[in-house]
Design a protein around this motif. Sequence first.
Motif, PDB file in Angstrom:
ATOM      1  N   ALA A   1      -1.159  13.268   3.431  1.00  0.00           N
ATOM      2  CA  ALA A   1      -2.183  13.278   2.565  1.00  0.00           C
ATOM      3  C   ALA A   1      -2.939  12.040   2.140  1.00  0.00           C
ATOM      4  CB  ALA A   1      -1.630  13.760   1.235  1.00  0.00           C
ATOM      5  N   ILE A   2      -2.364  11.051   2.795  1.00  0.00           N
ATOM      6  CA  ILE A   2      -3.166   9.679   2.592  1.00  0.00           C
ATOM      7  C   ILE A   2      -4.659   9.655   3.159  1.00  0.00           C
ATOM      8  CG2 ILE A   2      -2.994   7.215   2.758  1.00  0.00           C
ATOM      9  CD1 ILE A   2       0.026   7.519   3.279  1.00  0.00           C
ATOM     10  N   PRO A   3      -5.597   9.556   2.555  1.00  0.00           N
ATOM     11  CA  PRO A   3      -6.914   9.568   2.894  1.00  0.00           C
ATOM     12  C   PRO A   3      -6.995   8.482   4.099  1.00  0.00           C
ATOM     13  CG  PRO A   3      -6.835   9.530   0.607  1.00  0.00           C
ATOM     14  CD  PRO A   3      -5.557   9.346   0.897  1.00  0.00           C
ATOM     15  N   ARG A   4      -7.720   8.922   5.108  1.00  0.00           N
ATOM     16  CA  ARG A   4      -8.036   8.164   6.380  1.00  0.00           C
ATOM     17  C   ARG A   4      -8.737   6.658   5.857  1.00  0.00           C
ATOM     18  NH1 ARG A   4      -5.967   9.720  10.688  1.00  0.00           N
ATOM     19  NH2 ARG A   4      -5.524  12.292  10.777  1.00  0.00           N
ATOM     20  N   ASP A   5      -9.679   6.778   5.078  1.00  0.00           N
ATOM     21  CA  ASP A   5     -10.650   5.470   4.704  1.00  0.00           C
ATOM     22  C   ASP A   5      -9.568   4.700   4.070  1.00  0.00           C
ATOM     23  OD1 ASP A   5     -10.316   7.283   2.381  1.00  0.00           O
ATOM     24  OD2 ASP A   5     -11.858   6.317   1.414  1.00  0.00           O
TER      25      ASP A   5
ATOM     26  N   PHE B   1       0.546  -1.197  -0.058  1.00  0.00           N
ATOM     27  CA  PHE B   1      -0.095   0.028   0.070  1.00  0.00           C
ATOM     28  C   PHE B   1       0.889   1.335  -0.024  1.00  0.00           C
ATOM     29  CE2 PHE B   1      -2.015   3.490   2.640  1.00  0.00           C
ATOM     30  CZ  PHE B   1      -2.853   3.712   1.813  1.00  0.00           C
ATOM     31  N   LEU B   2       1.799   1.296   0.837  1.00  0.00           N
ATOM     32  CA  LEU B   2       2.626   2.588   1.114  1.00  0.00           C
ATOM     33  C   LEU B   2       3.515   2.778  -0.239  1.00  0.00           C
ATOM     34  CD1 LEU B   2       3.982   2.106   4.638  1.00  0.00           C
ATOM     35  CD2 LEU B   2       2.353   3.738   3.893  1.00  0.00           C
TER      36      LEU B   2
ATOM     37  N   SER C   1       8.094  14.366   1.989  1.00  0.00           N
ATOM     38  CA  SER C   1       7.480  15.528   2.921  1.00  0.00           C
ATOM     39  C   SER C   1       6.265  15.057   3.806  1.00  0.00           C
ATOM     40  CB  SER C   1       7.075  16.644   2.221  1.00  0.00           C
ATOM     41  OG  SER C   1       5.985  16.409   1.642  1.00  0.00           O
ATOM     42  N   MET C   2       6.244  15.730   5.106  1.00  0.00           N
ATOM     43  CA  MET C   2       5.138  15.573   5.855  1.00  0.00           C
ATOM     44  C   MET C   2       3.849  15.699   5.307  1.00  0.00           C
ATOM     45  SD  MET C   2       4.926  14.921   9.185  1.00  0.00           S
ATOM     46  CE  MET C   2       6.186  15.649   9.928  1.00  0.00           C
TER      47      MET C   2
ATOM     48  N   PHE D   1       6.128   8.558  -1.168  1.00  0.00           N
ATOM     49  CA  PHE D   1       6.929   7.439  -0.535  1.00  0.00           C
ATOM     50  C   PHE D   1       8.234   7.470  -1.253  1.00  0.00           C
ATOM     51  CE2 PHE D   1       8.175   3.106  -0.648  1.00  0.00           C
ATOM     52  CZ  PHE D   1       8.158   2.636   0.608  1.00  0.00           C
ATOM     53  N   VAL D   2       9.276   7.100  -0.463  1.00  0.00           N
ATOM     54  CA  VAL D   2      10.497   6.997  -0.523  1.00  0.00           C
ATOM     55  C   VAL D   2      11.251   5.652  -0.609  1.00  0.00           C
ATOM     56  CG1 VAL D   2      12.896   7.873  -0.590  1.00  0.00           C
ATOM     57  CG2 VAL D   2      11.205   9.266  -0.286  1.00  0.00           C
TER      58      VAL D   2
END
Length: 96
Positions: A65-69, A29-30, A59-60, A36-37
């Motif tokens: 920015a990844i959606p919680r759902d 997923f990541l 960056s932070m 993602f690096v």
Amino acid sequence: MVIEFLTFDIDPTQRQQWLDHEEQHWSRFLERQAGFVNKQMWENVDDPSQMHAVVWWESMDHWHAIPRDQLAAVVDAMGAHERTPSMAAFNLVRDC
């Protein structure tokens, strides 16, 4: 660059099964996320029940920015193997 540092308590007898699920669900997923690096999994030499995930983000903002759902869906996919880690974040201040 920001580093996400997660510490998981994992029963050493269940470590490989947990790592397999973690790889299949969280790592895959990541890898698809913008910013993602890299990601590494580390075992604590002094305490084999502790596993550390070290995740590099551009960056932070990318990280958050990844959606919680979508995060919730990965948690659900992990099922009984999901663990709540302790977490720390680090900003890069020098690169040699």
